[in-house]
Design a protein around this motif. Sequence first.
Motif, PDB file in Angstrom:
ATOM      1  N   ILE A 109     -42.787  44.804 -94.015  1.00  0.00           N
ATOM      2  CA  ILE A 109     -41.429  45.155 -93.599  1.00  0.00           C
ATOM      3  C   ILE A 109     -41.290  46.673 -93.491  1.00  0.00           C
ATOM      4  O   ILE A 109     -40.755  47.194 -92.510  1.00  0.00           O
ATOM      5  CB  ILE A 109     -40.383  44.562 -94.578  1.00  0.00           C
ATOM      6  N   TYR A 113     -40.730  48.629 -90.004  1.00  0.00           N
ATOM      7  CA  TYR A 113     -39.497  49.425 -89.940  1.00  0.00           C
ATOM      8  C   TYR A 113     -39.806  50.858 -89.503  1.00  0.00           C
ATOM      9  O   TYR A 113     -39.135  51.413 -88.624  1.00  0.00           O
ATOM     10  CB  TYR A 113     -38.780  49.421 -91.295  1.00  0.00           C
ATOM     11  N   HIS A 135     -39.135  39.745 -88.559  1.00  0.00           N
ATOM     12  CA  HIS A 135     -38.217  38.642 -88.842  1.00  0.00           C
ATOM     13  C   HIS A 135     -38.852  37.626 -89.802  1.00  0.00           C
ATOM     14  O   HIS A 135     -38.219  37.212 -90.782  1.00  0.00           O
ATOM     15  CB  HIS A 135     -37.804  37.956 -87.539  1.00  0.00           C
ATOM     16  N   GLU A 138     -39.052  39.152 -93.335  1.00  0.00           N
ATOM     17  CA  GLU A 138     -37.730  39.211 -93.965  1.00  0.00           C
ATOM     18  C   GLU A 138     -37.271  37.825 -94.411  1.00  0.00           C
ATOM     19  O   GLU A 138     -36.776  37.671 -95.532  1.00  0.00           O
ATOM     20  CB  GLU A 138     -36.694  39.784 -92.987  1.00  0.00           C
ATOM     21  N   GLU A 139     -37.419  36.842 -93.544  1.00  0.00           N
ATOM     22  CA  GLU A 139     -36.996  35.480 -93.887  1.00  0.00           C
ATOM     23  C   GLU A 139     -37.707  34.996 -95.151  1.00  0.00           C
ATOM     24  O   GLU A 139     -37.093  34.432 -96.047  1.00  0.00           O
ATOM     25  CB  GLU A 139     -37.289  34.517 -92.727  1.00  0.00           C
ATOM     26  N   TYR A 142     -36.711  37.485 -98.314  1.00  0.00           N
ATOM     27  CA  TYR A 142     -35.308  37.354 -98.705  1.00  0.00           C
ATOM     28  C   TYR A 142     -35.006  35.949 -99.220  1.00  0.00           C
ATOM     29  O   TYR A 142     -34.180  35.781-100.117  1.00  0.00           O
ATOM     30  CB  TYR A 142     -34.378  37.705 -97.550  1.00  0.00           C
ATOM     31  N   ARG A 153     -29.021  34.073 -99.401  1.00  0.00           N
ATOM     32  CA  ARG A 153     -30.059  34.833 -98.705  1.00  0.00           C
ATOM     33  C   ARG A 153     -29.470  35.971 -97.876  1.00  0.00           C
ATOM     34  O   ARG A 153     -30.073  37.032 -97.763  1.00  0.00           O
ATOM     35  CB  ARG A 153     -30.865  33.881 -97.822  1.00  0.00           C
ATOM     36  N   ASP A 154     -28.283  35.773 -97.317  1.00  0.00           N
ATOM     37  CA  ASP A 154     -27.705  36.823 -96.468  1.00  0.00           C
ATOM     38  C   ASP A 154     -27.188  38.032 -97.253  1.00  0.00           C
ATOM     39  O   ASP A 154     -26.837  39.054 -96.681  1.00  0.00           O
ATOM     40  CB  ASP A 154     -26.607  36.248 -95.562  1.00  0.00           C
ATOM     41  N   GLU A 157     -30.489  41.562 -98.477  1.00  0.00           N
ATOM     42  CA  GLU A 157     -30.786  42.860 -97.853  1.00  0.00           C
ATOM     43  C   GLU A 157     -29.850  43.951 -98.380  1.00  0.00           C
ATOM     44  O   GLU A 157     -30.296  45.045 -98.727  1.00  0.00           O
ATOM     45  CB  GLU A 157     -30.685  42.751 -96.332  1.00  0.00           C
ATOM     46  N   ASP A 158     -28.551  43.658 -98.460  1.00  0.00           N
ATOM     47  CA  ASP A 158     -27.600  44.642 -98.993  1.00  0.00           C
ATOM     48  C   ASP A 158     -27.871  44.940-100.462  1.00  0.00           C
ATOM     49  O   ASP A 158     -27.750  46.083-100.906  1.00  0.00           O
ATOM     50  CB  ASP A 158     -26.154  44.139 -98.827  1.00  0.00           C
ATOM     51  N   ILE A 160     -30.772  44.863-101.973  1.00  0.00           N
ATOM     52  CA  ILE A 160     -31.951  45.731-102.030  1.00  0.00           C
ATOM     53  C   ILE A 160     -31.560  47.161-101.654  1.00  0.00           C
ATOM     54  O   ILE A 160     -31.934  48.116-102.337  1.00  0.00           O
ATOM     55  CB  ILE A 160     -33.077  45.217-101.099  1.00  0.00           C
ATOM     56  N   ALA A 161     -30.810  47.303-100.565  1.00  0.00           N
ATOM     57  CA  ALA A 161     -30.405  48.637-100.103  1.00  0.00           C
ATOM     58  C   ALA A 161     -29.611  49.361-101.190  1.00  0.00           C
ATOM     59  O   ALA A 161     -29.819  50.552-101.441  1.00  0.00           O
ATOM     60  CB  ALA A 161     -29.578  48.514 -98.829  1.00  0.00           C
TER      61      ALA A 161
END
Length: 173
Positions: A109, A113, A135, A138-139, A142, A153-154, A157-158, A160-161
Amino acid sequence: MFAVGDYVICSNKGVCVVENITTLNISGVDKEREYYILKPLYMSGSTVYVPVDSPKESMRYVLGREEAQKLIEAIPEIPLLVISNEKFSEQVYRDCIKTNDCMELVKMIKTIYMRKQKRIQAGRKVTAVDAKYFHLAEESLYGELAIALDMSRDKVEDYIAEAIGGKKEKQEV
């Protein structure tokens, strides 16, 4: 041995729950051989049959909460993949996906990136191969982290950030 109700990672199916452990009554299949009946969490309508005596590499437990937290904290230090020849990037990505290893997925990833950012800065589009494997990685990552951290799952990402961003701010102080 895995038990009914365990969350596992199974090859390219991602996170699965062990639904049953039983023999199969299917013609041509050894009636004495036991199988794990797995239900992929993110592939509705799918069922996976894995022999109990299959190699250990084909299945593993989902990361625990602590392991997931440590992985996320380590993301800034995880190195990029080494792609010595652009022609072999897809093979490198494929090999990475096959490992089912979260560390390798993070490397992939991060690598894709960075490649994406360079291409955009140069006024070029992201390659189809990079987009596809980004993709997939990430799938897979995550999905596993969502189970390990008990979140949807959605939101991963936030999460982690925020975790990485918070770490950077602490280091600057």
